[in-house]
Design a protein around this motif. Sequence first.
Motif, PDB file in Angstrom:
ATOM      1  N   LYS A  23     -11.671  26.617 -39.011  1.00  0.00           N
ATOM      2  CA  LYS A  23     -13.028  27.085 -39.320  1.00  0.00           C
ATOM      3  C   LYS A  23     -14.083  26.002 -39.135  1.00  0.00           C
ATOM      4  O   LYS A  23     -15.240  26.301 -38.818  1.00  0.00           O
ATOM      5  N   ASN A  24     -13.726  24.741 -39.316  1.00  0.00           N
ATOM      6  CA  ASN A  24     -14.698  23.675 -39.101  1.00  0.00           C
ATOM      7  C   ASN A  24     -14.998  23.499 -37.614  1.00  0.00           C
ATOM      8  O   ASN A  24     -16.152  23.291 -37.215  1.00  0.00           O
ATOM      9  N   ALA A  25     -13.969  23.604 -36.794  1.00  0.00           N
ATOM     10  CA  ALA A  25     -14.159  23.465 -35.351  1.00  0.00           C
ATOM     11  C   ALA A  25     -14.913  24.649 -34.761  1.00  0.00           C
ATOM     12  O   ALA A  25     -15.560  24.529 -33.717  1.00  0.00           O
ATOM     13  N   ALA A  49     -24.335  35.276 -38.206  1.00  0.00           N
ATOM     14  CA  ALA A  49     -23.747  34.013 -37.739  1.00  0.00           C
ATOM     15  C   ALA A  49     -22.230  34.093 -37.728  1.00  0.00           C
ATOM     16  O   ALA A  49     -21.568  33.654 -36.776  1.00  0.00           O
ATOM     17  N   PHE A  50     -21.663  34.671 -38.771  1.00  0.00           N
ATOM     18  CA  PHE A  50     -20.216  34.879 -38.799  1.00  0.00           C
ATOM     19  C   PHE A  50     -19.775  35.806 -37.671  1.00  0.00           C
ATOM     20  O   PHE A  50     -18.781  35.556 -36.975  1.00  0.00           O
ATOM     21  N   ARG A  51     -20.487  36.889 -37.488  1.00  0.00           N
ATOM     22  CA  ARG A  51     -20.115  37.869 -36.454  1.00  0.00           C
ATOM     23  C   ARG A  51     -20.201  37.272 -35.057  1.00  0.00           C
ATOM     24  O   ARG A  51     -19.502  37.712 -34.143  1.00  0.00           O
ATOM     25  N   ALA A  52     -21.069  36.258 -34.889  1.00  0.00           N
ATOM     26  CA  ALA A  52     -21.189  35.590 -33.594  1.00  0.00           C
ATOM     27  C   ALA A  52     -20.140  34.499 -33.402  1.00  0.00           C
ATOM     28  O   ALA A  52     -20.116  33.851 -32.359  1.00  0.00           O
ATOM     29  N   GLY A  53     -19.276  34.304 -34.409  1.00  0.00           N
ATOM     30  CA  GLY A  53     -18.155  33.402 -34.235  1.00  0.00           C
ATOM     31  C   GLY A  53     -18.195  32.110 -35.011  1.00  0.00           C
ATOM     32  O   GLY A  53     -17.275  31.295 -34.889  1.00  0.00           O
ATOM     33  N   ALA A  54     -19.237  31.864 -35.812  1.00  0.00           N
ATOM     34  CA  ALA A  54     -19.278  30.644 -36.612  1.00  0.00           C
ATOM     35  C   ALA A  54     -18.112  30.627 -37.605  1.00  0.00           C
ATOM     36  O   ALA A  54     -17.702  31.671 -38.119  1.00  0.00           O
ATOM     37  N   GLY A  55     -17.605  29.432 -37.881  1.00  0.00           N
ATOM     38  CA  GLY A  55     -16.476  29.315 -38.792  1.00  0.00           C
ATOM     39  C   GLY A  55     -16.870  29.204 -40.252  1.00  0.00           C
ATOM     40  O   GLY A  55     -16.175  29.709 -41.131  1.00  0.00           O
ATOM     41  N   LYS A  56     -17.997  28.529 -40.526  1.00  0.00           N
ATOM     42  CA  LYS A  56     -18.463  28.337 -41.899  1.00  0.00           C
ATOM     43  C   LYS A  56     -19.977  28.535 -41.946  1.00  0.00           C
ATOM     44  O   LYS A  56     -20.696  28.103 -41.051  1.00  0.00           O
ATOM     45  N   ALA A 103     -23.017  18.127 -43.561  1.00  0.00           N
ATOM     46  CA  ALA A 103     -21.737  18.789 -43.304  1.00  0.00           C
ATOM     47  C   ALA A 103     -21.877  19.972 -42.363  1.00  0.00           C
ATOM     48  O   ALA A 103     -20.984  20.832 -42.313  1.00  0.00           O
ATOM     49  N   CYS A 104     -22.976  20.032 -41.606  1.00  0.00           N
ATOM     50  CA  CYS A 104     -23.222  21.177 -40.732  1.00  0.00           C
ATOM     51  C   CYS A 104     -23.561  20.734 -39.316  1.00  0.00           C
ATOM     52  O   CYS A 104     -23.959  19.600 -39.085  1.00  0.00           O
ATOM     53  N   LEU A 238     -27.946  33.668 -32.979  1.00  0.00           N
ATOM     54  CA  LEU A 238     -28.266  32.449 -32.247  1.00  0.00           C
ATOM     55  C   LEU A 238     -27.764  31.215 -32.984  1.00  0.00           C
ATOM     56  O   LEU A 238     -27.198  30.296 -32.376  1.00  0.00           O
ATOM     57  N   GLY A 239     -27.926  31.186 -34.290  1.00  0.00           N
ATOM     58  CA  GLY A 239     -27.406  30.060 -35.065  1.00  0.00           C
ATOM     59  C   GLY A 239     -25.901  29.927 -34.953  1.00  0.00           C
ATOM     60  O   GLY A 239     -25.364  28.823 -34.824  1.00  0.00           O
ATOM     61  N   GLY A 240     -25.206  31.057 -34.991  1.00  0.00           N
ATOM     62  CA  GLY A 240     -23.758  31.016 -34.845  1.00  0.00           C
ATOM     63  C   GLY A 240     -23.326  30.482 -33.497  1.00  0.00           C
ATOM     64  O   GLY A 240     -22.390  29.682 -33.403  1.00  0.00           O
ATOM     65  N   LEU A 241     -23.994  30.904 -32.438  1.00  0.00           N
ATOM     66  CA  LEU A 241     -23.634  30.441 -31.092  1.00  0.00           C
ATOM     67  C   LEU A 241     -23.956  28.963 -30.907  1.00  0.00           C
ATOM     68  O   LEU A 241     -23.189  28.220 -30.280  1.00  0.00           O
ATOM     69  N   LEU A 242     -25.089  28.513 -31.459  1.00  0.00           N
ATOM     70  CA  LEU A 242     -25.413  27.083 -31.385  1.00  0.00           C
ATOM     71  C   LEU A 242     -24.359  26.254 -32.101  1.00  0.00           C
ATOM     72  O   LEU A 242     -23.940  25.194 -31.615  1.00  0.00           O
TER      73      LEU A 242
END
Length: 291
Positions: A23-25, A49-56, A103-104, A238-242
Motif C-alpha cells: 500500500k505504501n508503494a 483517490a482510492f478508486r484511482a489506485g492510491a494505496g493510502k 509521510a505522503c 487526479l490526486g490518486g494518479l499523481l
Amino acid sequence: MITLDADWLAEHPLPEIEAETDKNARGRVLIAGGSRTVPGALALTGEAAFRAGAGKVQLATVDPAALPLGIAMPEAAVFGLPANEDGEIAAEAASKLLELLQACDTLVLGPGMGPQSAATPIVQRLLDENERRRTILLDAAAIGGARDCAAAVRTHAGRIVLTPHPGEMVQLMGCDEAEVRDGPEALARSAAERFGTIVLLKRAETWIAAPGEQVLRYEGGGPGLATAGSGDVLAGILGGLLSRGAEPRVAAAWAVWLHGESGRRRAAASGKIGFLARELLGEIPRLFTAD
C-alpha cells in the motif's frame, strides 16, 4: 490543440502496478479541505483517490468534522485542523499539513474549502516550505491562494496542478469572464506558462495545458457532471494518479478522461442528469480495464 481520447491515453500509459506491491508503494495521498458547512467533500475526494489506485489516503479537515468523516470513511486516516470563526480551515493549519506531508507523496488541497478559509497563507507557506519532490494539486479556494505566487509555483518545476473552473480562472488570472468563454485554449496556455505548471480548465469541455506542450482538449462527459461534488471526485482521481507516480500532465489527462467517462456511463444507466457525484466512484476502477 490535441483531442484527448483513448488513442492518446494508449500512447501515454499510467505507471504499472506490480503484483508484489504494497500500500505504501501504491501511493500515499494527503487531502486537506472541507469546512463546517461542507464536511463531506473530502469523503468524495478520498474515495476517488482510492478508486484511482492510491494505496493510502489521509484526510485533514476542520476539527468538528474530523470524527464524523473518519466514521464515514474507515479506510482513511483522519486528522483535525484548527478552524476559524467561520468554520473554515485557519492559517495555523499549515504547520500540521507540513508535518503530515512528510509521510505522503501527493497533497490535494482545497476540496470543500470556501472563500473565508485561510487558503492564501496556507498555500504560500506550503509552496515555500514543502519539499519539491512531492506533487501538489490546488483545487477550489486553494487556486485563488496561488494567484500571487507564480514565482513560488514555478520553483516546483511542473509538479503542481491547478484545476480551475471558469470563475476560479478569472480569479487566478485577473481576466474577465468573456476571455474564459471565448478563448479557453489560449487562456489555459497562458496560465500554464505564467505559473510554469499544469493547468486544467474545467468547462463543458476541459482544456489541459502544460508549458511547452500542445493543449489537450476533452470534449466532456455530459451535463450530468455539472453537479455538486463532481469536482471533488475529479480532484481525488487526479490526486490518486499523481501519488502512483504518473507524470503530472499524463495524470491530469487520465483523470479528466476517467471522470468524464464515468459521467457518460452513469448517464447511460440512469439518465443524462440527476445522478449524484458519489455515483461516479464505482465506475472509476472498471474504466481502467475497459475496452
